[in-house]
Design a protein around this motif. Structure first.
Motif, PDB file in Angstrom:
ATOM      1  N   LYS A 252       5.157   4.359  -2.535  1.00 58.61           N
ATOM      2  CA  LYS A 252       4.447   3.165  -2.971  1.00 58.61           C
ATOM      3  C   LYS A 252       3.099   3.102  -2.257  1.00 58.61           C
ATOM      4  O   LYS A 252       3.041   2.961  -1.032  1.00 58.61           O
ATOM      5  CB  LYS A 252       5.252   1.899  -2.674  1.00 58.61           C
ATOM      6  CG  LYS A 252       6.711   1.954  -3.130  1.00 58.61           C
ATOM      7  CD  LYS A 252       6.850   2.171  -4.625  1.00 58.61           C
ATOM      8  CE  LYS A 252       8.310   2.208  -5.033  1.00 58.61           C
ATOM      9  NZ  LYS A 252       8.484   2.578  -6.469  1.00 58.61           N
ATOM     10  N   VAL A 253       2.031   3.234  -3.019  1.00 51.69           N
ATOM     11  CA  VAL A 253       0.685   3.178  -2.441  1.00 51.69           C
ATOM     12  C   VAL A 253       0.197   1.739  -2.570  1.00 51.69           C
ATOM     13  O   VAL A 253      -0.414   1.337  -3.554  1.00 51.69           O
ATOM     14  CB  VAL A 253      -0.258   4.164  -3.157  1.00 51.69           C
ATOM     15  CG1 VAL A 253      -1.621   4.192  -2.457  1.00 51.69           C
ATOM     16  CG2 VAL A 253       0.344   5.565  -3.159  1.00 51.69           C
ATOM     17  N   THR A 254       0.472   0.961  -1.549  1.00 52.10           N
ATOM     18  CA  THR A 254       0.205  -0.474  -1.541  1.00 52.10           C
ATOM     19  C   THR A 254      -1.152  -0.782  -0.896  1.00 52.10           C
ATOM     20  O   THR A 254      -1.835   0.106  -0.367  1.00 52.10           O
ATOM     21  CB  THR A 254       1.298  -1.197  -0.751  1.00 52.10           C
ATOM     22  OG1 THR A 254       1.267  -0.712   0.607  1.00 52.10           O
ATOM     23  CG2 THR A 254       2.678  -0.915  -1.355  1.00 52.10           C
ATOM     24  N   LYS A 255      -1.516  -2.059  -0.915  1.00 50.92           N
ATOM     25  CA  LYS A 255      -2.738  -2.488  -0.232  1.00 50.92           C
ATOM     26  C   LYS A 255      -2.672  -2.141   1.248  1.00 50.92           C
ATOM     27  O   LYS A 255      -3.685  -1.752   1.852  1.00 50.92           O
ATOM     28  CB  LYS A 255      -2.932  -4.001  -0.397  1.00 50.92           C
ATOM     29  CG  LYS A 255      -3.315  -4.450  -1.784  1.00 50.92           C
ATOM     30  CD  LYS A 255      -3.520  -5.959  -1.817  1.00 50.92           C
ATOM     31  CE  LYS A 255      -3.911  -6.427  -3.217  1.00 50.92           C
ATOM     32  NZ  LYS A 255      -4.100  -7.896  -3.278  1.00 50.92           N
ATOM     33  N   GLU A 256      -1.482  -2.294   1.833  1.00 48.18           N
ATOM     34  CA  GLU A 256      -1.322  -2.000   3.258  1.00 48.18           C
ATOM     35  C   GLU A 256      -1.553  -0.517   3.538  1.00 48.18           C
ATOM     36  O   GLU A 256      -2.210  -0.156   4.522  1.00 48.18           O
ATOM     37  CB  GLU A 256       0.074  -2.418   3.709  1.00 48.18           C
ATOM     38  CG  GLU A 256       0.330  -3.928   3.720  1.00 48.18           C
ATOM     39  CD  GLU A 256       0.486  -4.531   2.343  1.00 48.18           C
ATOM     40  OE1 GLU A 256       0.245  -5.745   2.194  1.00 48.18           O
ATOM     41  OE2 GLU A 256       0.842  -3.774   1.394  1.00 48.18           O
TER      42      GLU A 256
END
Length: 525
Positions: A53-57
């Protein structure tokens, strides 16, 4: 040299390609979210499948990251907006899985028609319930396709080989393309009423979410069978469970679900229901293909600046990008404008280049126009996939360069023809980089493209501007800019209003009801 992290299971051939191109590569599948956050700052490229998962974080930590490559079509596990803001290119491989997904849908159709999973379990349990598993033939059955793009067309071809009668609902499917595929174009209600088997091959958008709901199921013939190998959320799972229980739907086979991984689901255990764990793209050939493609694309970008199959920026060479970028933005906006107001199947698109625009490379500009045109219906379309999607739907695309004198230093015109009407929009670049609309259906108007706009076709009569302003003001919608154009005094006119917030359906209805208003559309750019 650039450094790449592969954080999901990819073919070893992908690692070999990265290393052969001179990129330092770490293969670390199965990283937890915390482990990824700890190390992602060290990498220029991140190659993934669906698990990571390439999230904002993640993107906030990835200070050196330049490109995310998804081996597959879906980028639901990537926060694309955050990646764009961070200057990270997001690439996918949109066509590597088409054949294998289509074949999975056909396999599900066979399994459903002959109750193969249930018959297998029964037989291996030592039973011999031959009379229990009475199947149906596919030959002669009417197959209804919801979506007839790249994958849907392959399913249609295979189904016709099985001597099935194929009907398709797709707003962008032209008559010529339907004839070429040997399918009958139908409206959605007709498909529901006549199909023996329905299979979905459309992206999940606001327009297609729950396209099969309780109301749609009631319109279907008793004994229909439903297959979904496209996206979870296209079918109301609760409504389908009820129809399976009553027998109105004779069976269903799903490879995708609203929530995945689907450890629990309302459909599990329903009569004549078959489930697979999102296997549409899971063949050796497909996985090898997408792994090789993503490795080559990421290597090209990190080493040369070339962008291929990007979902958040134009696919152009590094040398062309500075010149072409404003033209592509203008073309995308012109296409998006037309795509949001066209309302029927597109037969042809012409993109015209005048003045200085006639001297540039037209291909990425045409792709940008098609992307804008198709995106209102095909949410996942991008500049690379748009020409293929247009071809799959039989849309004739024409590029025209003019050497005639032009009213502006440079100008683009997008003309779209449907079976009912022709729409034409033209624009230019102010100060060389700022897209401006200068012509709508032959009416001269100068307007910038705002995030939210109201497009009004009206008659040039006194009091119109005041009544429109009052309607927006009463609804608490602030006007940012207001642009007018008309053919002649008292005749047909255009108003383009940039507003600070989205306009809802209630307000649209009130504006449409104003005196001298012919039509109104809410636009988003």
């Amino acid at each position: 040299m650039p450094k790449v992290l592969i954080s999901d299971k990819l073919s070893p051939a992908a690692v070999e390609i990265f290393r052969a191109r001179g990129l330092e590569t770490d293969f670390k599948p199965g990283l937890s979210a915390e482990e990824l956050l700890d190390i992602v700052a060290d990498y220029d490229g991140l190659a993934i499948r669906s698990a990571t998962k390439v999230t904002k974080e993640v993107l906030a930590k990835a200070k050196n990251l330049k490109v995310v490559g998804r081996a597959g079509i879906g980028v639901d596990n990537v926060d694309t907006a955050a990646a764009t803001s961070a200057g990270v290119v997001v690439m996918n491989t949109p066509f590597g899985n088409a054949i294998t997904t289509a074949e999975h849908a056909i396999a599900m159709m066979f399994a459903l028609a002959r109750q193969i999973p249930a018959a297998d379990r029964s037989t291996q349990d030592g039973k011999w319930e031959k009379s229990k598993f009475m199947g149906v033939e596919l030959t002669g059955k009417r197959l209804g396709l919801i979506g007839c793009g790249n994958i849907g067309a392959i399913v249609a071809e295979r189904a016709r080989g099985l001597k099935m009668r194929v009907a398709a609902y797709d707003p962008y499917l032209s008559d010529d393309r339907a004839a070429q595929l040997g399918v009958t174009k139908v409206e959605l209600d007709e498909l529901f009423a006549e199909a023996d088997i329905i299979t979905l091959h459309t992206p999940l958008t606001d327009a297609t979410r729950n396209i099969i709901d309780a109301g749609a199921i009631q319109k279907m013939k008793a004994g229909v069978r439903i297959i979904n190998c496209a996206r979870g959320g296209l079918v109301d799972e609760v409504a389908l469970r009820g129809a399976l229980e009553t027998g109105h739907v004779a069976g269903a086979a799903f490879d995708v679900f609203v929530e995945e991984p689907a450890k629990e689901n309302v459909l599990f255990g329903a009569p004549n229901f078959i489930a697979t764990p999102h296997l549409g793209a899971s063949t050796t050939e497909a996985q090898e293909k997408v792994a090789l493609q993503v490795a080559e694309q990421m290597s090209d970008y990190l080493l040369t600046g070339a962008v291929t199959n990007a979902v958040n920026m134009p696919s152009v060479t590094a040398e062309e990008a500075p010149l072409l970028k404003p033209y592509m933005k203008l073309a995308e906006n012109l296409g998006a404008f037309t795509g949001q107001v066209i309302g029927s199947a597109i037969k042809s698109v012409a993109i015209e280049f005048e003045g200085q625009a006639a001297e540039i490379n037209p291909a990425p500009v045409v792709a940008a126009a098609l992307s804008g045109l198709l995106k209102p219906t095909l949410a996942s379309v991008n500049m690379v996939s748009a020409p293929v999607e247009a071809q799959a739907r039989g849309i004739a695309v024409t590029t025209i360069k003019h050497d005639r004198p032009c009213d502006y230093q440079t100008m683009l015109r997008v003309t779209v023809e449907t079976g009912e009407r022709t729409r034409s929009m033209a624009g230019t670049l102010f100060a060389g980089t700022l897209p401006r609309l200068v012509d709508v259906q032959g009416i001269a108007i100068e307007a910038e493209f705002g995030d939210h706009m109201l497009y009004v076709r009206n008659y040039d009569k006194p009091g119109f501007i005041g009544s429109l302003g009052s309607a927006l003001g009463d609804a608490g919608v602030n006007i940012a800019t207001f642009h007018l154009g008309r053919r002649e005094e008292g005749g047909e006119a255009v108003a383009l209003v940039e507003v600070d917030s989205a306009v809802g359906e209630d307000l649209l209805a009130k504006v449409k009801a104003l005196p001298n208003v012919a039509r109104v559309d809410a636009l988003k750019f």
